[in-house]
Scaffold this active site. Sequence first.
Site, short mmCIF file in Angstrom:
data_model
loop_
_atom_site.label_atom_id
_atom_site.label_comp_id
_atom_site.label_asym_id
_atom_site.label_seq_id
_atom_site.Cartn_x
_atom_site.Cartn_y
_atom_site.Cartn_z
N MET A 192 11.16 5.74 -9.19
CA MET A 192 9.82 5.27 -8.83
C MET A 192 8.81 5.81 -9.84
O MET A 192 8.72 7.02 -10.05
CB MET A 192 9.43 5.76 -7.42
CG MET A 192 10.17 5.08 -6.27
SD MET A 192 10.08 3.28 -6.26
CE MET A 192 8.31 2.98 -6.18
N GLY A 214 4.86 2.47 -1.63
CA GLY A 214 4.00 2.05 -0.52
C GLY A 214 3.12 0.86 -0.84
O GLY A 214 2.85 0.04 0.02
N PHE A 215 2.71 0.77 -2.11
CA PHE A 215 1.75 -0.29 -2.46
C PHE A 215 2.00 -0.82 -3.86
O PHE A 215 2.43 -0.07 -4.75
CB PHE A 215 0.32 0.26 -2.38
CG PHE A 215 -0.01 0.83 -1.03
CD1 PHE A 215 -0.43 -0.01 0.01
CD2 PHE A 215 0.15 2.18 -0.77
CE1 PHE A 215 -0.70 0.51 1.27
CE2 PHE A 215 -0.12 2.71 0.48
CZ PHE A 215 -0.54 1.87 1.52
N HIS A 230 13.19 -8.64 -6.33
CA HIS A 230 13.00 -7.33 -5.70
C HIS A 230 12.23 -7.49 -4.39
O HIS A 230 11.13 -8.07 -4.38
CB HIS A 230 12.25 -6.43 -6.68
CG HIS A 230 12.11 -5.01 -6.26
ND1 HIS A 230 13.11 -4.08 -6.45
CD2 HIS A 230 11.09 -4.35 -5.66
CE1 HIS A 230 12.71 -2.90 -6.00
NE2 HIS A 230 11.47 -3.04 -5.51
N ASP A 268 10.41 1.15 -11.17
CA ASP A 268 9.57 0.39 -10.24
C ASP A 268 8.21 1.04 -10.09
O ASP A 268 8.10 2.17 -9.64
CB ASP A 268 10.32 0.34 -8.89
CG ASP A 268 9.60 -0.46 -7.82
OD1 ASP A 268 8.58 -1.08 -8.12
OD2 ASP A 268 10.09 -0.45 -6.68
N MET A 319 12.30 1.29 1.85
CA MET A 319 11.37 2.43 1.98
C MET A 319 11.19 2.66 3.47
O MET A 319 10.14 2.39 4.05
CB MET A 319 10.04 2.10 1.28
CG MET A 319 10.16 2.18 -0.23
SD MET A 319 8.84 1.29 -1.08
CE MET A 319 9.53 -0.36 -1.05
N MET A 327 9.32 -1.93 3.96
CA MET A 327 8.58 -0.72 4.34
C MET A 327 8.39 -0.68 5.85
O MET A 327 8.13 -1.71 6.47
CB MET A 327 7.20 -0.71 3.66
CG MET A 327 7.26 -0.86 2.15
SD MET A 327 5.62 -0.64 1.43
CE MET A 327 5.92 -1.19 -0.25
N HIS A 335 14.82 -2.92 -1.60
CA HIS A 335 14.40 -1.53 -1.80
C HIS A 335 13.91 -1.03 -0.44
O HIS A 335 12.84 -1.41 0.01
CB HIS A 335 13.30 -1.53 -2.87
CG HIS A 335 12.63 -0.22 -3.08
ND1 HIS A 335 11.45 -0.08 -3.79
CD2 HIS A 335 12.95 1.04 -2.68
CE1 HIS A 335 11.09 1.18 -3.82
NE2 HIS A 335 11.98 1.89 -3.13
N GLY A 343 0.42 -2.64 -7.37
CA GLY A 343 -0.82 -2.54 -8.14
C GLY A 343 -1.29 -1.14 -8.49
O GLY A 343 -2.45 -0.95 -8.85
N ASP A 355 10.66 -5.46 -1.21
CA ASP A 355 10.23 -4.14 -0.74
C ASP A 355 10.15 -4.11 0.78
O ASP A 355 9.32 -4.79 1.38
CB ASP A 355 8.85 -3.80 -1.34
CG ASP A 355 8.95 -3.51 -2.82
OD1 ASP A 355 9.75 -2.64 -3.19
OD2 ASP A 355 8.23 -4.16 -3.60
N SER A 362 2.57 -6.83 -9.55
CA SER A 362 1.26 -7.39 -9.89
C SER A 362 1.22 -7.96 -11.30
O SER A 362 0.47 -8.91 -11.56
CB SER A 362 0.17 -6.33 -9.70
OG SER A 362 0.54 -5.12 -10.30
N SER A 407 8.75 -8.34 -8.04
CA SER A 407 8.61 -7.80 -6.68
C SER A 407 7.71 -8.73 -5.88
O SER A 407 6.53 -8.91 -6.21
CB SER A 407 7.99 -6.41 -6.73
OG SER A 407 7.51 -6.07 -5.44
C1 DX5 Z 1 5.89 -0.01 -4.42
C2 DX5 Z 1 7.01 -1.00 -4.54
C3 DX5 Z 1 6.99 -1.78 -5.79
C4 DX5 Z 1 5.77 -2.61 -6.04
C5 DX5 Z 1 5.55 -2.66 -7.51
O1 DX5 Z 1 6.15 0.82 -3.35
O2 DX5 Z 1 8.26 -0.35 -4.43
O3 DX5 Z 1 8.17 -2.59 -5.88
O4 DX5 Z 1 5.86 -3.91 -5.55
O5 DX5 Z 1 4.36 -3.31 -7.76
P1 DX5 Z 1 3.60 -3.14 -9.15
O6 DX5 Z 1 4.49 -3.71 -10.19
O7 DX5 Z 1 2.34 -3.93 -8.94
O8 DX5 Z 1 3.37 -1.69 -9.34
ZN ZN Z 2 10.10 -1.56 -4.90
#
Ligand code: DX5
Ligand code: ZN
Length: 224
Positions: free
Chosen positions: A140, A145-146, A36, A178, A71, A40, A69, A148, A38, A201, A11
């Site tokens: 999920m 949203g974030f 991947h 994810d 969001m 948002m 993805h 890490g 993201d 991460s 990602s």
């Molecule tokens: C979160 C994202 C993920 C995120 C995963 O909303 O959809 O794709 O980047 O990051 P890690 O692997 O750090 O949880």
């Molecule tokens: Zn994602």
Amino acid sequence: MQNRTIDIAPSILSADFSCLGDQIKAVERGGAGVLHVDVMDGHFVPNITIGLPVVKSLAGFTSLPLDTHLMISEPGIYATQFVSAGAKMVSVHVEADPHLHRTLMAIKAAGAQAGVVINPSTPVVSVEEALQFADYVLVMSVNPGFGGQKFIPQSIDKVKRLRRMIDERQLNVRIEIDGGIDRNNIETVVAAGAEIIVAGSAIFGTPDAEAAVKELRNATVQWV
Ligand code: DX5
Ligand code: ZN
């Protein structure tokens, strides 16, 4: 669960955007299966990331299929625009789209794989009807949203139940997972039935993204 292919999906949310091209080349060398992305909107989730122009430029840069993805609220308005921008996989949240059938069919008609995403508190049964129209379901394992965040362990049982639901119907639907995936839990989620493994991460948060992808791939080698 025959003929499984496990894909590591880095990602880019956790990448260093000042040298994104280099980071992508590193995960290509590491053996990533898809990239991947993201998207948002600051509305469906409390964060704003990247959109169509970035997807378009990445599609011309990497040979990896782009897995977008979404969001975002009202994903039906934008889903096919991501296909036009070069995405090979487009997923929309069940929580964001009351017209999932229409959106999934439109993504497929535009030439990409269509995915449906469920949040941690959204029950598996909410995608039961949509399964037959989807190419993959994204579970999920953190709240979107974030990057890490900490893996929610109940996601493992959720993947198992979804796997059962798909297999009972003899559908050709892959499971993606994810959020919070790393070297310590990847084997468990793959054993539960996930096939596309997103990691942000755990890959870009390390000094060597290439080696991190290799390590995750090696951890799943018994399944390939
Ligand atoms: C979160 C994202 C993920 C995120 C995963 O909303 O959809 O794709 O980047 O990051 P890690 O692997 O750090 O949880
Ligand atoms: Zn994602």
